[in-house]
Design an enzyme around this catalytic site. Sequence first.
Site, PDB file in Angstrom:
ATOM      1  N   GLY A  13     -29.865  31.384 -54.995  1.00 49.77           N
ATOM      2  CA  GLY A  13     -31.182  31.429 -55.622  1.00 49.77           C
ATOM      3  C   GLY A  13     -31.242  32.422 -56.771  1.00 49.77           C
ATOM      4  O   GLY A  13     -32.242  33.097 -56.969  1.00 49.77           O
ATOM      5  N   ASN A  89     -30.243  35.365 -51.032  1.00 50.40           N
ATOM      6  CA  ASN A  89     -31.547  35.605 -51.628  1.00 50.40           C
ATOM      7  C   ASN A  89     -32.437  34.360 -51.641  1.00 50.40           C
ATOM      8  O   ASN A  89     -33.647  34.482 -51.507  1.00 50.40           O
ATOM      9  CB  ASN A  89     -31.349  36.133 -53.062  1.00 50.40           C
ATOM     10  CG  ASN A  89     -32.607  35.997 -53.896  1.00 50.40           C
ATOM     11  OD1 ASN A  89     -33.514  36.815 -53.813  1.00 50.40           O
ATOM     12  ND2 ASN A  89     -32.682  34.929 -54.684  1.00 50.40           N
ATOM     13  N   SER A 144     -37.881  40.744 -45.915  1.00 50.84           N
ATOM     14  CA  SER A 144     -39.206  40.972 -46.487  1.00 50.84           C
ATOM     15  C   SER A 144     -39.925  41.992 -45.620  1.00 50.84           C
ATOM     16  O   SER A 144     -39.633  42.108 -44.429  1.00 50.84           O
ATOM     17  CB  SER A 144     -40.013  39.676 -46.488  1.00 50.84           C
ATOM     18  OG  SER A 144     -41.386  39.957 -46.737  1.00 50.84           O
ATOM     19  N   TYR A 157     -42.560  32.020 -41.859  1.00 54.30           N
ATOM     20  CA  TYR A 157     -41.807  32.741 -42.891  1.00 54.30           C
ATOM     21  C   TYR A 157     -41.399  34.130 -42.373  1.00 54.30           C
ATOM     22  O   TYR A 157     -40.244  34.537 -42.511  1.00 54.30           O
ATOM     23  CB  TYR A 157     -42.674  32.864 -44.146  1.00 54.30           C
ATOM     24  CG  TYR A 157     -42.071  33.721 -45.237  1.00 54.30           C
ATOM     25  CD1 TYR A 157     -41.057  33.224 -46.056  1.00 54.30           C
ATOM     26  CD2 TYR A 157     -42.517  35.030 -45.456  1.00 54.30           C
ATOM     27  CE1 TYR A 157     -40.514  34.012 -47.056  1.00 54.30           C
ATOM     28  CE2 TYR A 157     -41.979  35.814 -46.451  1.00 54.30           C
ATOM     29  CZ  TYR A 157     -40.967  35.304 -47.247  1.00 54.30           C
ATOM     30  OH  TYR A 157     -40.418  36.093 -48.229  1.00 54.30           O
ATOM     31  N   ALA A 159     -41.016  35.094 -39.350  1.00 56.74           N
ATOM     32  CA  ALA A 159     -39.987  34.947 -38.304  1.00 56.74           C
ATOM     33  C   ALA A 159     -38.617  34.720 -38.936  1.00 56.74           C
ATOM     34  O   ALA A 159     -37.611  35.286 -38.483  1.00 56.74           O
ATOM     35  CB  ALA A 159     -40.343  33.801 -37.371  1.00 56.74           C
ATOM     36  N   LYS A 161     -37.655  35.811 -41.761  1.00 53.84           N
ATOM     37  CA  LYS A 161     -37.203  37.049 -42.407  1.00 53.84           C
ATOM     38  C   LYS A 161     -36.778  38.092 -41.381  1.00 53.84           C
ATOM     39  O   LYS A 161     -35.875  38.886 -41.635  1.00 53.84           O
ATOM     40  CB  LYS A 161     -38.310  37.584 -43.319  1.00 53.84           C
ATOM     41  CG  LYS A 161     -38.532  36.700 -44.550  1.00 53.84           C
ATOM     42  CD  LYS A 161     -37.287  36.694 -45.414  1.00 53.84           C
ATOM     43  CE  LYS A 161     -37.241  35.608 -46.430  1.00 53.84           C
ATOM     44  NZ  LYS A 161     -36.021  35.615 -47.247  1.00 53.84           N
ATOM     45  N   ILE A 190     -43.741  41.129 -54.728  1.00 50.87           N
ATOM     46  CA  ILE A 190     -43.205  41.261 -56.082  1.00 50.87           C
ATOM     47  C   ILE A 190     -43.726  40.058 -56.868  1.00 50.87           C
ATOM     48  O   ILE A 190     -43.739  38.940 -56.320  1.00 50.87           O
ATOM     49  CB  ILE A 190     -41.657  41.178 -56.086  1.00 50.87           C
ATOM     50  CG1 ILE A 190     -41.031  41.983 -54.960  1.00 50.87           C
ATOM     51  CG2 ILE A 190     -41.096  41.522 -57.454  1.00 50.87           C
ATOM     52  CD1 ILE A 190     -40.867  43.437 -55.191  1.00 50.87           C
TER      53      ILE A 190
HETATM   54  N1  NAP Z   1     -41.531  37.628 -54.318  1.00 49.28           N
HETATM   55  C1  NAP Z   1     -41.854  38.372 -53.279  1.00 49.28           C
HETATM   56  O1  NAP Z   1     -42.914  38.977 -53.217  1.00 49.28           O
HETATM   57  C2  NAP Z   1     -40.898  38.515 -52.144  1.00 49.28           C
HETATM   58  C3  NAP Z   1     -41.181  39.464 -51.178  1.00 49.28           C
HETATM   59  C4  NAP Z   1     -40.305  39.626 -50.098  1.00 49.28           C
HETATM   60  C5  NAP Z   1     -39.184  38.836 -50.010  1.00 49.28           C
HETATM   61  N2  NAP Z   1     -38.927  37.900 -50.961  1.00 49.28           N
HETATM   62  C6  NAP Z   1     -37.726  37.096 -50.793  1.00 49.28           C
HETATM   63  O2  NAP Z   1     -36.925  37.200 -51.958  1.00 49.28           O
HETATM   64  C7  NAP Z   1     -36.170  36.007 -52.146  1.00 49.28           C
HETATM   65  C8  NAP Z   1     -36.362  35.496 -53.567  1.00 49.28           C
HETATM   66  O3  NAP Z   1     -37.747  35.286 -53.779  1.00 49.28           O
HETATM   67  P1  NAP Z   1     -38.382  35.037 -55.217  1.00 49.28           P
HETATM   68  O4  NAP Z   1     -39.753  35.589 -55.150  1.00 49.28           O
HETATM   69  O5  NAP Z   1     -37.453  35.473 -56.260  1.00 49.28           O
HETATM   70  O6  NAP Z   1     -38.491  33.420 -55.193  1.00 49.28           O
HETATM   71  P2  NAP Z   1     -38.474  32.361 -56.386  1.00 49.28           P
HETATM   72  O7  NAP Z   1     -38.894  32.983 -57.672  1.00 49.28           O
HETATM   73  O8  NAP Z   1     -39.246  31.205 -55.848  1.00 49.28           O
HETATM   74  O9  NAP Z   1     -36.913  31.960 -56.497  1.00 49.28           O
HETATM   75  C9  NAP Z   1     -36.263  31.326 -55.441  1.00 49.28           C
HETATM   76  C10 NAP Z   1     -34.835  31.032 -55.821  1.00 49.28           C
HETATM   77  O10 NAP Z   1     -34.228  30.293 -54.754  1.00 49.28           O
HETATM   78  C11 NAP Z   1     -33.764  29.046 -55.242  1.00 49.28           C
HETATM   79  N3  NAP Z   1     -33.929  28.011 -54.233  1.00 49.28           N
HETATM   80  C12 NAP Z   1     -35.077  27.614 -53.646  1.00 49.28           C
HETATM   81  N4  NAP Z   1     -34.830  26.566 -52.829  1.00 49.28           N
HETATM   82  C13 NAP Z   1     -33.500  26.301 -52.920  1.00 49.28           C
HETATM   83  C14 NAP Z   1     -32.639  25.325 -52.345  1.00 49.28           C
HETATM   84  N5  NAP Z   1     -33.092  24.368 -51.502  1.00 49.28           N
HETATM   85  N6  NAP Z   1     -31.316  25.344 -52.666  1.00 49.28           N
HETATM   86  C15 NAP Z   1     -30.853  26.273 -53.515  1.00 49.28           C
HETATM   87  N7  NAP Z   1     -31.612  27.222 -54.089  1.00 49.28           N
HETATM   88  C16 NAP Z   1     -32.926  27.224 -53.802  1.00 49.28           C
HETATM   89  C17 NAP Z   1     -34.620  28.762 -56.470  1.00 49.28           C
HETATM   90  O11 NAP Z   1     -34.000  27.853 -57.371  1.00 49.28           O
HETATM   91  P3  NAP Z   1     -34.313  26.234 -57.327  1.00 49.28           P
HETATM   92  O12 NAP Z   1     -35.759  26.081 -57.018  1.00 49.28           O
HETATM   93  O13 NAP Z   1     -33.903  25.717 -58.659  1.00 49.28           O
HETATM   94  O14 NAP Z   1     -33.432  25.691 -56.236  1.00 49.28           O
HETATM   95  C18 NAP Z   1     -34.701  30.158 -57.058  1.00 49.28           C
HETATM   96  O15 NAP Z   1     -33.511  30.470 -57.738  1.00 49.28           O
HETATM   97  C19 NAP Z   1     -36.636  35.044 -51.074  1.00 49.28           C
HETATM   98  O16 NAP Z   1     -35.736  35.071 -49.986  1.00 49.28           O
HETATM   99  C20 NAP Z   1     -37.970  35.617 -50.642  1.00 49.28           C
HETATM  100  O17 NAP Z   1     -38.292  35.272 -49.316  1.00 49.28           O
HETATM  101  C21 NAP Z   1     -39.757  37.724 -52.030  1.00 49.28           C
END
Ligand code: NAP
Lengths: 249, 80
Positions: A13, A89, A144, A157, A159, A161, A190
């Site tokens: 990701g 990620n 998370s 979600y 669970a 994490k 974020i």
């Molecule tokens: N943003 C927050 O506030 C936050 C807080 C705590 C934890 N997190 C965690 O941080 C991580 C990244 O979050 P983010 O906010 O950066 O999310 P994001 O902007 O939605 O990016 C998600 C990434 O994962 C890829 N992805 C999604 N589904 C996929 C699939 N089926 N196969 C391959 N790649 C896939 C997406 O690319 P494609 O869609 O092109 O596949 C993208 O590169 C996640 O694990 C999330 O749970 C985020």
Amino acid sequence: MRDERMRNVLVTGGSKGLGLGIAIKLASQGFRVMVLARRDTEALAAARVSATPGEVHFRPFDLADTDAIAGIVKSLHTEFGPFYGLVNNAGLGTGGLLSAMPNHEIERLIRLNVTAPMTVTKYVVRSMMAGGAKDGGRIVNISSVVAATGYSGLSVYSATKSSLVGFTKALGRELGPLGITVNSVAPGFIATDMTHGLTEPQRIAIDRRSALKRMAEVSDIAAAVGYLFSEDGRNITATVMTVDAGGTA
Amino acid sequence: MTIKEAILAQMQLVAERQKKTLAPLTDDLKLLESGLDSLCLAILVAALDDTLDIDPFSAGTSKFPVTLGEFVQLYESHAG
Ligand SMILES: NC(=O)c1ccc[n+]([C@@H]2O[C@H](COP(=O)([O-])OP(=O)(O)OC[C@H]3O[C@@H](n4cnc5c(N)ncnc54)[C@H](OP(=O)(O)O)[C@@H]3O)[C@@H](O)[C@H]2O)c1
């Protein structure tokens, strides 16, 4: 010619959001970063060109296709050599009250946030082992803060994490003898595509609750991962690093 | 190199890298008495997947063989 000394790292990701920030950071530390996501993005294409002193590569891949994970990891191993590191990620942030959530959504979340990272880890660890894991290795699982605090509307979600935290601790023990560290990074909220649904009042409430009166940013998460991947991080394993501007303090 | 030779060579290599002393490698040697612990055996399986492109354990084998002879037989039966 590929530089044999450059260490290979997989970032799932890594096409946008936190993953992209992490990929760019690790490339700036000299790693050869391979990104898996379904779709390429302009920002990732730009990162491939500007990455230095490391490299950024992209392979389109749907991680929900867990049966194909062995194949993609093996093909990267064959092309680039053994892996040194992995950042799990990629994740889905689907919310909704549990009682109203379709069963297939529950399955989809678990598949992408739990089964996929565990399966990716299995094959990356094999690649590390096949390479002799001479200088150890690094694995970071993006969890998370909600894994520990919970959040209404994010039960499944949350669970998924917290399952990564248990995975991190056990695997850290399992791979410790090889000098491979395994850690979780737990971001607070974020601003990325995943959280674009947050309303302004929700955002203000999050800011107000945090010790630093603001939210952490993508660069903060990338810096935490970069630290764990550095030589300085070699004695940190099987733990969780929270990066949330004191939101859960 | 036969599959058996490849397995024996990898066992030597893993033992060397992980600083273990190998017992004499006879067919009836129990793997857990070979000097390799379970982590070393996991490394062995990963290395054989890499060098022979054979992985009986992803192909559905549920039981880990007990003796070296059984281990070699399992790989021979998945070859080709
Ligand atoms: N943003 C927050 O506030 C936050 C807080 C705590 C934890 N997190 C965690 O941080 C991580 C990244 O979050 P983010 O906010 O950066 O999310 P994001 O902007 O939605 O990016 C998600 C990434 O994962 C890829 N992805 C999604 N589904 C996929 C699939 N089926 N196969 C391959 N790649 C896939 C997406 O690319 P494609 O869609 O092109 O596949 C993208 O590169 C996640 O694990 C999330 O749970 C985020």
